[in-house]
Scaffold this motif. Structure first.
Motif, PDB file in Angstrom:
ATOM      1  N   ASP A 134      18.675  41.581  11.982  1.00 45.43           N
ATOM      2  CA  ASP A 134      19.437  42.820  11.708  1.00 45.43           C
ATOM      3  C   ASP A 134      19.038  43.906  12.706  1.00 45.43           C
ATOM      4  OD1 ASP A 134      20.696  41.755   9.527  1.00 45.43           O
ATOM      5  OD2 ASP A 134      19.292  42.599   8.044  1.00 45.43           O
ATOM      6  N   ARG A 135      17.720  44.059  12.863  1.00 44.04           N
ATOM      7  CA  ARG A 135      17.209  45.113  13.744  1.00 44.04           C
ATOM      8  C   ARG A 135      17.631  44.853  15.200  1.00 44.04           C
ATOM      9  NH1 ARG A 135      11.004  45.427  13.267  1.00 44.04           N
ATOM     10  NH2 ARG A 135      11.491  45.327  11.065  1.00 44.04           N
ATOM     11  N   CYS A 140      21.200  45.959  19.947  1.00 44.11           N
ATOM     12  CA  CYS A 140      22.088  45.453  21.002  1.00 44.11           C
ATOM     13  C   CYS A 140      23.508  45.998  20.855  1.00 44.11           C
ATOM     14  CB  CYS A 140      22.141  43.919  20.961  1.00 44.11           C
ATOM     15  SG  CYS A 140      20.592  43.150  21.446  1.00 44.11           S
ATOM     16  N   ALA A 141      23.827  46.567  19.672  1.00 41.98           N
ATOM     17  CA  ALA A 141      25.213  46.966  19.402  1.00 41.98           C
ATOM     18  C   ALA A 141      25.697  48.018  20.391  1.00 41.98           C
ATOM     19  CB  ALA A 141      25.336  47.489  17.970  1.00 41.98           C
ATOM     20  N   ALA A 145      19.301  45.862  24.855  1.00 41.45           N
ATOM     21  CA  ALA A 145      18.803  44.485  24.836  1.00 41.45           C
ATOM     22  C   ALA A 145      17.514  44.467  24.019  1.00 41.45           C
ATOM     23  CB  ALA A 145      18.532  44.022  26.266  1.00 41.45           C
ATOM     24  N   VAL A 146      17.071  43.267  23.635  1.00 44.55           N
ATOM     25  CA  VAL A 146      15.785  43.147  22.936  1.00 44.55           C
ATOM     26  C   VAL A 146      14.956  42.090  23.649  1.00 44.55           C
ATOM     27  CG1 VAL A 146      16.552  43.870  20.627  1.00 44.55           C
ATOM     28  CG2 VAL A 146      16.798  41.464  21.313  1.00 44.55           C
ATOM     29  N   ARG A 420      20.414  39.682  25.078  1.00 42.12           N
ATOM     30  CA  ARG A 420      21.427  40.513  24.441  1.00 42.12           C
ATOM     31  C   ARG A 420      22.073  39.643  23.356  1.00 42.12           C
ATOM     32  NH1 ARG A 420      23.499  42.460  29.084  1.00 42.12           N
ATOM     33  NH2 ARG A 420      21.952  44.126  29.089  1.00 42.12           N
ATOM     34  N   LEU A 421      22.132  40.186  22.146  1.00 42.44           N
ATOM     35  CA  LEU A 421      22.708  39.433  21.024  1.00 42.44           C
ATOM     36  C   LEU A 421      23.992  40.115  20.553  1.00 42.44           C
ATOM     37  CD1 LEU A 421      19.405  39.019  18.924  1.00 42.44           C
ATOM     38  CD2 LEU A 421      20.315  37.452  20.651  1.00 42.44           C
ATOM     39  N   ARG A 422      24.969  39.300  20.144  1.00 42.13           N
ATOM     40  CA  ARG A 422      26.225  39.853  19.602  1.00 42.13           C
ATOM     41  C   ARG A 422      26.580  39.089  18.336  1.00 42.13           C
ATOM     42  NH1 ARG A 422      25.978  43.060  22.959  1.00 42.13           N
ATOM     43  NH2 ARG A 422      27.077  43.399  24.898  1.00 42.13           N
TER      44      ARG A 422
END
Ligand code: HEM
Length: 424
Positions: A134-135, A140-141, A145-146, A420-422
């Motif tokens: 979630d975090r 990334c929204a 990036a994480v 990067r997550l989507r």
């Protein structure tokens, strides 16, 4: 499905292979050299007289014969560790000992790794993984990036083992650093800085645990699902200690707790990091797993096989023996090439191919025999929940910069991996 590129390897490179002189290319991708070793010199003698084993059958044979192949490292750790705290720590851990001491500690640990204890941990792992995803998705929204390692892979085992050992959540901060410093000291070549960091980490960790054990004993709290409680109850100074021969001394208690914490940290972080890296490098496999989530159990085995978090094991001959037709006198030191054995085509057809449904898949990532990883069910569960949920909840898992490898030969993984997550 896709194959690793076919890189020609010089036979001379195999014959000259020396674990004490590794270059950056090997640390980035050791598999071409492992293949050359299997093909040209599978029981390879190194300049210091030790042997490097790269065939599956030879590695498995050594693991399965603990009477011939000793895990006792009192002799081997002297040159690097002298009489430092690193020596005291590593020579007291169950993994670097033979029976009867090894069997005594292993038996005392068993309840903490029993299926019932692990089933109780699963919902906690799922909740933790979901919170981290979630975090990460939120960050990334807005185009950010994480770090796959710091923000995800490393955050999972540190909390879980903290729970298992009963370390209060607000005291877990230094655990990861201690663990990296203590395991880092096991690399084939040890720098003076790595040595001092390792010694300082054992001293701090030991002092911390001694204080925690004292607090526990004063509270007289007993929790069967916690390793620390189980071991305190089994230690010599416990009120309800069992028979004398089963007891642990205070030093044995402290060092085995430290070992468990270390054993489960970096290895599991690297299972998750290396697994996601394989999926990033093989988008077809990522799609396959997204379409068939039930593949996650065999997929995790395949990640463990292809990119084993722990690439090397060691044993010393306790008596004269032969291995693969080569005479090995008592005292011979061998390096078990876990990463090489796990790519042996005699055991794994098309070994450089990532096959999420591979069966059978009797890899050696957890070792085998009496020292087989005590935490393997926990590690599998963590890997399956972490990678399974990441793939299910993120339609895109894409690199957001170049990853940085940890550059170690024994523990294979990444230090940093921007992604990067989507959402799907
Ligand atoms: C992917 C994750 C992991 C990998 C690849 C891994 C790998 C290994 C390997 C190869 C050994 C055998 C060493 C030898 O025989 O020389 C081992 C032993 C051990 N591991 Fe793990 N491990 C993992 C996770 C864990 C976790 C999560 C824990 C506990 C929380 C753990 C606890 C242990 C213990 C206690 C031993 C010593 C067993 C003995 O000597 O009898 N490991 N591990």
């Amino acid at each position: 499905m896709s194959s690793a590129p076919d890189i020609p390897v010089d036979r001379q490179a195999a014959l000259a292979f020396d674990l004490k002189r590794l270059d950056a290319a090997f640390l980035a991708d050791p598999f071409p050299l492992y293949r050359a070793l299997r093909e040209h010199d599978p029981i390879h003698r190194m300049p210091d007289g030790s042997y490097f084993l790269s065939r599956y059958d030879d590695c498995a044979a050594v693991y399965r014969d603990p009477e011939t192949w000793s895990s006792d490292k009192r002799h081997d750790f002297r040159p690097n560790f002298a009489d430092s705290l690193l020596y005291e720590h590593h020579t007291t851990s169950l993994v670097f000992n033979d029976p009867p001491y090894h069997s005594r500690v292993r038996k005392l640990l068993a309840p903490a790794f029993a299926p019932r204890a692990l089933a109780a941990l699963q919902p906690r792992i799922e909740a933790l993984v979901d919170r981290l995803i979630d975090r990460a998705l939120a960050r990334c929204a807005d185009g950010g990036a994480v770090d796959l390692i710091e923000d995800f892979a490393a955050a999972i085992p540190v909390q879980l083992i903290g729970d298992m050992l009963g370390i209060p959540p607000d005291e877990r901060g230094p655990l990861l650093g201690w663990s990296l410093a203590i395991l880092g000291a096991l690399e084939p070549v040890l720098s003076p800085e790595q040595f001092s960091r390792g010694v300082a980490a054992v001293a701090e960790f030991k002092a911390y645990l001694r204080d925690l054990v004292d607090r526990r004993r004063r509270e007289q709290r007993r929790d069967e699902s916690e390793i620390l409680s189980t071991l305190i109850a089994a230690s010599a100074f416990a009120v309800s200690a069992s028979g004398a021969e089963e007891r642990l001394s205070e030093l044995e208690l402290l060092h085995n707790c430290i070992f468990i914490l270390n054993a489960g940290h970096e290895t599991t972080t690297n299972l998750i990091g290396n697994g996601v890296d394989l999926l990033i490098r093989h988008p077809d496999a990522q799609r396959e797993l997204r379409a068939a989530p039930g593949l996650i159990a065999s997929a995790v085995e395949e990640f463990l096989r292809m990119e084993s978090s722990n690439q090397l094991g060691n044993r010393r001959a306790a008596r004269d023996t032969t291995l693969g037709g080569i005479a090995m006198p008592r005292g011979t030191y061998v390096h078990i090439g876990i990463g090489a054995a796990n790519r042996d085509p005699a055991q794994f057809p098309d070994p450089d191919r990532l096959d999420l449904a591979r069966r059978p898949n009797r890899h050696l990532a957890f070792g085998t025999g009496i020292h087989a990883c005590a935490g393997l069910s926990l590690a599998r569960m963590e890997g399956q929940v972490a990678i399974g949920r990441l793939v299910a909840r993120c339609g895109t898992i894409a690199p957001a910069g170049a990853p940085t490898r940890s550059g170690r030969a024994r523990f294979r993984g990444f230090l940093r991996y921007p992604v990067r997550l989507r959402r799907p």
